[in-house]
Design a protein around this motif. Sequence first.
Motif, PDB file in Angstrom:
ATOM      1  N   PRO A  47      13.038   2.002  -4.006  1.00 33.49           N
ATOM      2  CA  PRO A  47      12.379   3.176  -3.426  1.00 33.49           C
ATOM      3  C   PRO A  47      11.487   3.881  -4.447  1.00 33.49           C
ATOM      4  O   PRO A  47      11.820   3.943  -5.640  1.00 33.49           O
ATOM      5  CB  PRO A  47      13.537   4.087  -3.014  1.00 33.49           C
ATOM      6  N   ILE A  48      10.352   4.386  -3.988  1.00 33.87           N
ATOM      7  CA  ILE A  48       9.435   5.148  -4.835  1.00 33.87           C
ATOM      8  C   ILE A  48       8.912   6.348  -4.041  1.00 33.87           C
ATOM      9  O   ILE A  48       8.858   6.296  -2.823  1.00 33.87           O
ATOM     10  CB  ILE A  48       8.236   4.298  -5.314  1.00 33.87           C
ATOM     11  N   PRO A  49       8.509   7.411  -4.749  1.00 34.70           N
ATOM     12  CA  PRO A  49       7.855   8.507  -4.029  1.00 34.70           C
ATOM     13  C   PRO A  49       6.444   8.073  -3.645  1.00 34.70           C
ATOM     14  O   PRO A  49       5.766   7.399  -4.411  1.00 34.70           O
ATOM     15  CB  PRO A  49       7.834   9.644  -5.053  1.00 34.70           C
ATOM     16  N   SER A  50       6.020   8.435  -2.437  1.00 33.70           N
ATOM     17  CA  SER A  50       4.695   8.032  -1.974  1.00 33.70           C
ATOM     18  C   SER A  50       4.207   8.996  -0.909  1.00 33.70           C
ATOM     19  O   SER A  50       4.982   9.475  -0.095  1.00 33.70           O
ATOM     20  CB  SER A  50       4.749   6.614  -1.402  1.00 33.70           C
ATOM     21  N   ARG A  51       2.911   9.249  -0.918  1.00 30.41           N
ATOM     22  CA  ARG A  51       2.304  10.064   0.125  1.00 30.41           C
ATOM     23  C   ARG A  51       1.724   9.199   1.238  1.00 30.41           C
ATOM     24  O   ARG A  51       1.272   9.704   2.248  1.00 30.41           O
ATOM     25  CB  ARG A  51       1.189  10.920  -0.470  1.00 30.41           C
ATOM     26  N   THR A  52       1.695   7.894   1.026  1.00 33.27           N
ATOM     27  CA  THR A  52       1.168   6.976   2.023  1.00 33.27           C
ATOM     28  C   THR A  52       2.226   6.721   3.089  1.00 33.27           C
ATOM     29  O   THR A  52       3.335   6.316   2.760  1.00 33.27           O
ATOM     30  CB  THR A  52       0.763   5.632   1.367  1.00 33.27           C
ATOM     31  N   PRO A  53       1.904   6.978   4.354  1.00 27.81           N
ATOM     32  CA  PRO A  53       2.897   6.759   5.417  1.00 27.81           C
ATOM     33  C   PRO A  53       3.392   5.315   5.447  1.00 27.81           C
ATOM     34  O   PRO A  53       2.603   4.383   5.341  1.00 27.81           O
ATOM     35  CB  PRO A  53       2.131   7.078   6.708  1.00 27.81           C
ATOM     36  N   PHE A  54       4.700   5.156   5.545  1.00 33.49           N
ATOM     37  CA  PHE A  54       5.365   3.863   5.679  1.00 33.49           C
ATOM     38  C   PHE A  54       5.251   2.977   4.443  1.00 33.49           C
ATOM     39  O   PHE A  54       5.530   1.782   4.508  1.00 33.49           O
ATOM     40  CB  PHE A  54       4.904   3.132   6.943  1.00 33.49           C
ATOM     41  N   ILE A  55       4.827   3.538   3.314  1.00 30.28           N
ATOM     42  CA  ILE A  55       4.858   2.818   2.037  1.00 30.28           C
ATOM     43  C   ILE A  55       5.697   3.686   1.095  1.00 30.28           C
ATOM     44  O   ILE A  55       5.204   4.655   0.530  1.00 30.28           O
ATOM     45  CB  ILE A  55       3.449   2.611   1.433  1.00 30.28           C
ATOM     46  N   SER A  56       6.978   3.361   0.971  1.00 33.77           N
ATOM     47  CA  SER A  56       7.848   4.184   0.130  1.00 33.77           C
ATOM     48  C   SER A  56       8.766   3.345  -0.752  1.00 33.77           C
ATOM     49  O   SER A  56       9.794   3.816  -1.216  1.00 33.77           O
ATOM     50  CB  SER A  56       8.672   5.134   0.990  1.00 33.77           C
ATOM     51  N   ALA A  57       8.374   2.095  -0.961  1.00 30.13           N
ATOM     52  CA  ALA A  57       9.167   1.200  -1.806  1.00 30.13           C
ATOM     53  C   ALA A  57       8.250   0.126  -2.389  1.00 30.13           C
ATOM     54  O   ALA A  57       7.120  -0.053  -1.935  1.00 30.13           O
ATOM     55  CB  ALA A  57      10.289   0.550  -0.993  1.00 30.13           C
ATOM     56  N   VAL A  58       8.777  -0.565  -3.405  1.00 26.48           N
ATOM     57  CA  VAL A  58       8.073  -1.701  -4.001  1.00 26.48           C
ATOM     58  C   VAL A  58       9.075  -2.832  -4.194  1.00 26.48           C
ATOM     59  O   VAL A  58      10.291  -2.610  -4.189  1.00 26.48           O
ATOM     60  CB  VAL A  58       7.426  -1.339  -5.371  1.00 26.48           C
ATOM     61  N   ILE A  59       8.547  -4.035  -4.334  1.00 29.12           N
ATOM     62  CA  ILE A  59       9.382  -5.177  -4.726  1.00 29.12           C
ATOM     63  C   ILE A  59       8.774  -5.763  -5.983  1.00 29.12           C
ATOM     64  O   ILE A  59       7.587  -5.599  -6.258  1.00 29.12           O
ATOM     65  CB  ILE A  59       9.500  -6.261  -3.633  1.00 29.12           C
ATOM     66  N   ARG A  60       9.616  -6.455  -6.724  1.00 31.89           N
ATOM     67  CA  ARG A  60       9.154  -7.118  -7.941  1.00 31.89           C
ATOM     68  C   ARG A  60       9.280  -8.622  -7.731  1.00 31.89           C
ATOM     69  O   ARG A  60      10.307  -9.118  -7.281  1.00 31.89           O
ATOM     70  CB  ARG A  60       9.993  -6.666  -9.127  1.00 31.89           C
ATOM     71  N   ARG A  61       8.198  -9.326  -8.010  1.00 31.90           N
ATOM     72  CA  ARG A  61       8.167 -10.794  -7.977  1.00 31.90           C
ATOM     73  C   ARG A  61       7.648 -11.260  -9.314  1.00 31.90           C
ATOM     74  O   ARG A  61       6.500 -10.974  -9.663  1.00 31.90           O
ATOM     75  CB  ARG A  61       7.228 -11.300  -6.878  1.00 31.90           C
ATOM     76  N   ASP A  62       8.485 -11.934 -10.071  1.00 31.49           N
ATOM     77  CA  ASP A  62       8.135 -12.346 -11.427  1.00 31.49           C
ATOM     78  C   ASP A  62       7.685 -11.114 -12.215  1.00 31.49           C
ATOM     79  O   ASP A  62       8.435 -10.185 -12.348  1.00 31.49           O
ATOM     80  CB  ASP A  62       7.069 -13.450 -11.408  1.00 31.49           C
ATOM     81  N   GLN A  63       6.479 -11.085 -12.687  1.00 21.86           N
ATOM     82  CA  GLN A  63       5.976  -9.950 -13.473  1.00 21.86           C
ATOM     83  C   GLN A  63       5.108  -9.000 -12.652  1.00 21.86           C
ATOM     84  O   GLN A  63       4.510  -8.088 -13.199  1.00 21.86           O
ATOM     85  CB  GLN A  63       5.177 -10.468 -14.682  1.00 21.86           C
ATOM     86  N   GLU A  64       5.043  -9.214 -11.334  1.00 21.26           N
ATOM     87  CA  GLU A  64       4.189  -8.384 -10.490  1.00 21.26           C
ATOM     88  C   GLU A  64       5.010  -7.459  -9.609  1.00 21.26           C
ATOM     89  O   GLU A  64       6.144  -7.758  -9.251  1.00 21.26           O
ATOM     90  CB  GLU A  64       3.298  -9.270  -9.600  1.00 21.26           C
ATOM     91  N   VAL A  65       4.410  -6.326  -9.257  1.00 26.58           N
ATOM     92  CA  VAL A  65       5.033  -5.347  -8.380  1.00 26.58           C
ATOM     93  C   VAL A  65       4.133  -5.176  -7.161  1.00 26.58           C
ATOM     94  O   VAL A  65       2.917  -5.029  -7.299  1.00 26.58           O
ATOM     95  CB  VAL A  65       5.221  -3.998  -9.110  1.00 26.58           C
ATOM     96  N   PHE A  66       4.741  -5.203  -5.962  1.00 26.40           N
ATOM     97  CA  PHE A  66       3.990  -5.105  -4.716  1.00 26.40           C
ATOM     98  C   PHE A  66       4.530  -3.962  -3.865  1.00 26.40           C
ATOM     99  O   PHE A  66       5.750  -3.772  -3.784  1.00 26.40           O
ATOM    100  CB  PHE A  66       4.110  -6.405  -3.912  1.00 26.40           C
ATOM    101  N   PRO A  67       3.650  -3.222  -3.185  1.00 23.72           N
ATOM    102  CA  PRO A  67       4.123  -2.197  -2.263  1.00 23.72           C
ATOM    103  C   PRO A  67       4.777  -2.841  -1.044  1.00 23.72           C
ATOM    104  O   PRO A  67       4.431  -3.957  -0.660  1.00 23.72           O
ATOM    105  CB  PRO A  67       2.839  -1.458  -1.865  1.00 23.72           C
ATOM    106  N   VAL A  68       5.723  -2.125  -0.457  1.00 19.37           N
ATOM    107  CA  VAL A  68       6.406  -2.587   0.746  1.00 19.37           C
ATOM    108  C   VAL A  68       5.942  -1.732   1.918  1.00 19.37           C
ATOM    109  O   VAL A  68       6.016  -0.509   1.867  1.00 19.37           O
ATOM    110  CB  VAL A  68       7.942  -2.474   0.609  1.00 19.37           C
ATOM    111  N   CYS A  69       5.458  -2.385   2.955  1.00 18.18           N
ATOM    112  CA  CYS A  69       5.076  -1.697   4.191  1.00 18.18           C
ATOM    113  C   CYS A  69       6.286  -1.692   5.116  1.00 18.18           C
ATOM    114  O   CYS A  69       6.829  -2.747   5.440  1.00 18.18           O
ATOM    115  CB  CYS A  69       3.908  -2.404   4.862  1.00 18.18           C
ATOM    116  N   ASP A  70       6.719  -0.514   5.523  1.00 22.69           N
ATOM    117  CA  ASP A  70       7.867  -0.377   6.424  1.00 22.69           C
ATOM    118  C   ASP A  70       7.407  -0.557   7.876  1.00 22.69           C
ATOM    119  O   ASP A  70       7.292   0.400   8.631  1.00 22.69           O
ATOM    120  CB  ASP A  70       8.530   0.988   6.220  1.00 22.69           C
TER     121      ASP A  70
END
Length: 149
Positions: A47-70
Amino acid sequence: MLRGAVGRQRKATSQLCRLLVFSVGGRRLAVKTEEIIGVSAWVGSIPIPSRTPFISAVIRRDQEVFPVCDLAGMLKVRVKGEQRLCLMAKQAGGAMAICIDEEMPVLHSLDAAKIQAYRDKDIHTVGCFTDEFEDVPIISAARLGAVQG
């Protein structure tokens, strides 16, 4: 048959649309395959703080971080299954992850002329198609997370 400028005849061909059909909360959805990076096992999100609706988390894949769309939150459903899947989709700024039901997605080819307008306004779509008496929305992965207008 269509006649070209120099009098040659060519066959009218329909354009084929390739889709990945998946489900979120038991609701069937589709996305064009050119908007998909891949599907893998869901490994959880941070979970991360976010002002973007339905984007309030990230995932990590190898060395990259991606936003999660709910997407489940947008649709007001809960993702089903204990072995959920991660759909990686293309966006203008990179890639994003979407948690989907454990039911394996299916590739589907469709004549582009069979895509109709989608009546509901709950998510951004490029249209829908009818499959087994059910309208299946074709989501716009590039516009997920954008505010509906």
